[in-house]
Design an enzyme around this catalytic site. Structure first.
Site, PDB file in Angstrom:
ATOM      1  N   HIS A 193       0.841  -1.212   0.000  1.00 47.96           N
ATOM      2  CA  HIS A 193       0.000   0.000   0.000  1.00 47.96           C
ATOM      3  C   HIS A 193       0.873   1.258   0.000  1.00 47.96           C
ATOM      4  O   HIS A 193       0.602   2.219  -0.716  1.00 47.96           O
ATOM      5  CB  HIS A 193      -0.872   0.058   1.265  1.00 47.96           C
ATOM      6  CG  HIS A 193      -1.851  -1.054   1.405  1.00 47.96           C
ATOM      7  ND1 HIS A 193      -1.736  -2.022   2.379  1.00 47.96           N
ATOM      8  CD2 HIS A 193      -2.989  -1.348   0.730  1.00 47.96           C
ATOM      9  CE1 HIS A 193      -2.753  -2.861   2.296  1.00 47.96           C
ATOM     10  NE2 HIS A 193      -3.534  -2.484   1.297  1.00 47.96           N
ATOM     11  N   MET A 216       3.128  -9.368  -0.213  1.00 51.02           N
ATOM     12  CA  MET A 216       2.504  -8.768   0.977  1.00 51.02           C
ATOM     13  C   MET A 216       1.000  -8.673   0.783  1.00 51.02           C
ATOM     14  O   MET A 216       0.523  -8.373  -0.313  1.00 51.02           O
ATOM     15  CB  MET A 216       3.080  -7.380   1.225  1.00 51.02           C
ATOM     16  CG  MET A 216       4.477  -7.441   1.737  1.00 51.02           C
ATOM     17  SD  MET A 216       5.002  -5.819   2.306  1.00 51.02           S
ATOM     18  CE  MET A 216       6.693  -6.192   2.718  1.00 51.02           C
TER      19      MET A 216
HETATM   20  P1  AMP Z   1      -6.279  -3.787  -0.619  1.00 46.29           P
HETATM   21  O1  AMP Z   1      -6.224  -2.916   0.594  1.00 46.29           O
HETATM   22  O2  AMP Z   1      -5.801  -5.184  -0.377  1.00 46.29           O
HETATM   23  O3  AMP Z   1      -7.598  -3.704  -1.328  1.00 46.29           O
HETATM   24  O4  AMP Z   1      -5.205  -3.183  -1.638  1.00 46.29           O
HETATM   25  C1  AMP Z   1      -5.211  -1.829  -1.999  1.00 46.29           C
HETATM   26  C2  AMP Z   1      -4.255  -1.633  -3.156  1.00 46.29           C
HETATM   27  O5  AMP Z   1      -2.943  -2.048  -2.773  1.00 46.29           O
HETATM   28  C3  AMP Z   1      -4.627  -2.466  -4.396  1.00 46.29           C
HETATM   29  O6  AMP Z   1      -4.375  -1.715  -5.567  1.00 46.29           O
HETATM   30  C4  AMP Z   1      -3.690  -3.636  -4.295  1.00 46.29           C
HETATM   31  O7  AMP Z   1      -3.395  -4.252  -5.529  1.00 46.29           O
HETATM   32  C5  AMP Z   1      -2.448  -2.964  -3.726  1.00 46.29           C
HETATM   33  N1  AMP Z   1      -1.595  -3.970  -3.095  1.00 46.29           N
HETATM   34  C6  AMP Z   1      -1.951  -4.915  -2.183  1.00 46.29           C
HETATM   35  N2  AMP Z   1      -0.907  -5.706  -1.887  1.00 46.29           N
HETATM   36  C7  AMP Z   1       0.145  -5.256  -2.628  1.00 46.29           C
HETATM   37  C8  AMP Z   1       1.507  -5.653  -2.767  1.00 46.29           C
HETATM   38  N3  AMP Z   1       2.015  -6.679  -2.090  1.00 46.29           N
HETATM   39  N4  AMP Z   1       2.280  -4.955  -3.630  1.00 46.29           N
HETATM   40  C9  AMP Z   1       1.786  -3.901  -4.328  1.00 46.29           C
HETATM   41  N5  AMP Z   1       0.514  -3.478  -4.238  1.00 46.29           N
HETATM   42  C10 AMP Z   1      -0.297  -4.140  -3.405  1.00 46.29           C
END
Ligand code: AMP
Length: 280
Positions: A38, A185
């Site tokens: 994030h 992650m």
């Molecule tokens: P989430 O809170 O899981 O919905 O993720 C929010 C944003 O962070 C989304 O665009 C995800 O793809 C991105 N994201 C989650 N995990 C990762 C990661 N390990 N590396 C890069 N971006 C991530």
């Protein structure tokens, strides 16, 4: 100092003022419980835009009935501090009732693609994702929005929605951030027991093997997928949900791997459902 913005109305007021001043806006949509993945999105947005809005909303319309909506990890104070350190200016934290008031009726769906890959075991998931992102784009009017490639299908679907519906936002994909042992992650990694956590990097190990095979000239998707599933099977704790090699342009399975082929995996490991992928 970061500002917490609790309502869509207040967020819209701030966006109007930013637009009047011709300041560019970057948006990072999230469900919170931040990790380096994030934060990498927030840092990039902060570097490329005059103002960065991070939305933190555990969106109920993207969770199925038996999924982890209630248990999804939350820590607003820690997230606020981390977002501020990563350069975010606003943390937008609406409630379910504000985003979906009684009588709510409207959904946005990218047909076909929402039913592929993760859409098979999570049939309403992507409709929820596209609907909430459309709402967030309308509230925050970002010039750019940042998405992680860990959720490759999500990125491709959002990008498709934006192109199909002529939305005025540039969708920027960001590389997957990993733990030292290769595990992608994810906020959901906290569900893993110690034993499961040790097995978890096998997914990335399999994907890396696939990349090496491809670099050495192997283009048969069946053989490459077999190498990945054999690697994951080194631990009996995994239950594979799907493993597919698909075209990034159509999300349809391919038999021969080409540059740009997406290999995507989802596997259950105890209470967690882990996803990961590689674009060859
Ligand atoms: P989430 O809170 O899981 O919905 O993720 C929010 C944003 O962070 C989304 O665009 C995800 O793809 C991105 N994201 C989650 N995990 C990762 C990661 N390990 N590396 C890069 N971006 C991530």
């Amino acid at each position: 100092m970061i500002q917490r913005i609790p309502t869509p109305e207040k967020m819209k007021e701030i966006v109007s003022a930013l637009k009047c001043e011709r300041r560019s806006i970057g948006l990072v949509p999230t469900m919170g419980y931040f990790h380096e993945g994030h934060l990498s999105l927030m840092r990039r947005s902060s570097a490329e835009n005059d103002a960065t809005i991070v939305s933190l909303f555990v969106n109920p319309t993207q969770f199925g009935a038996n999924e982890d909506l209630e248990k999804y990890p939350r820590d607003l104070d820690r997230d606020t501090k981390l977002a501020e350190e990563a350069g975010a200016d606003y943390l937008f934290t609406p409630t379910n009732e504000m985003m979906y008031p009684e009588g709510y009726k409207t959904y946005v769906k990218v047909v076909d693609w929402s039913g592929f890959l993760c859409g098979v075991s999570r049939p309403i998931h992507f409709r929820g994702v596209t609907t909430v992102c459309c709402k967030l784009f309308n509230i925050c009017m970002p010039d750019r929005a940042y998405f992680g490639l860990k959720d490759a299908q999500q990125y491709l679907i959002i990008d498709k929605m934006v192109r199909d519906l002529n939305m005025n936002v540039e969708i920027i994909p960001m590389q997957t951030v990993r733990e030292a042992d290769g595990l992608a992650m994810s906020s959901r990694n906290v569900y893993l027991t110690d034993e499961e956590r040790k097995a978890a990097p096998l997914i990335q190990k399999g994907l890396t093997k696939a990349l090496k095979m491809y670099e050495n000239g192997e283009t048969d998707a069946k053989k490459v997928k077999a190498a990945i599933s054999d690697t994951i099977a080194e631990s009996q704790l995994f239950k594979l949900d799907y493993l597919e090699a698909v075209s990034k342009e159509t999300l349809c399975p391919v038999e021969g791997i080409l540059p740009g082929t997406l290999i995507a995996v989802a596997a259950y490991l105890g209470k967690a459902r882990l996803i990961d992928n590689i674009i060859l």
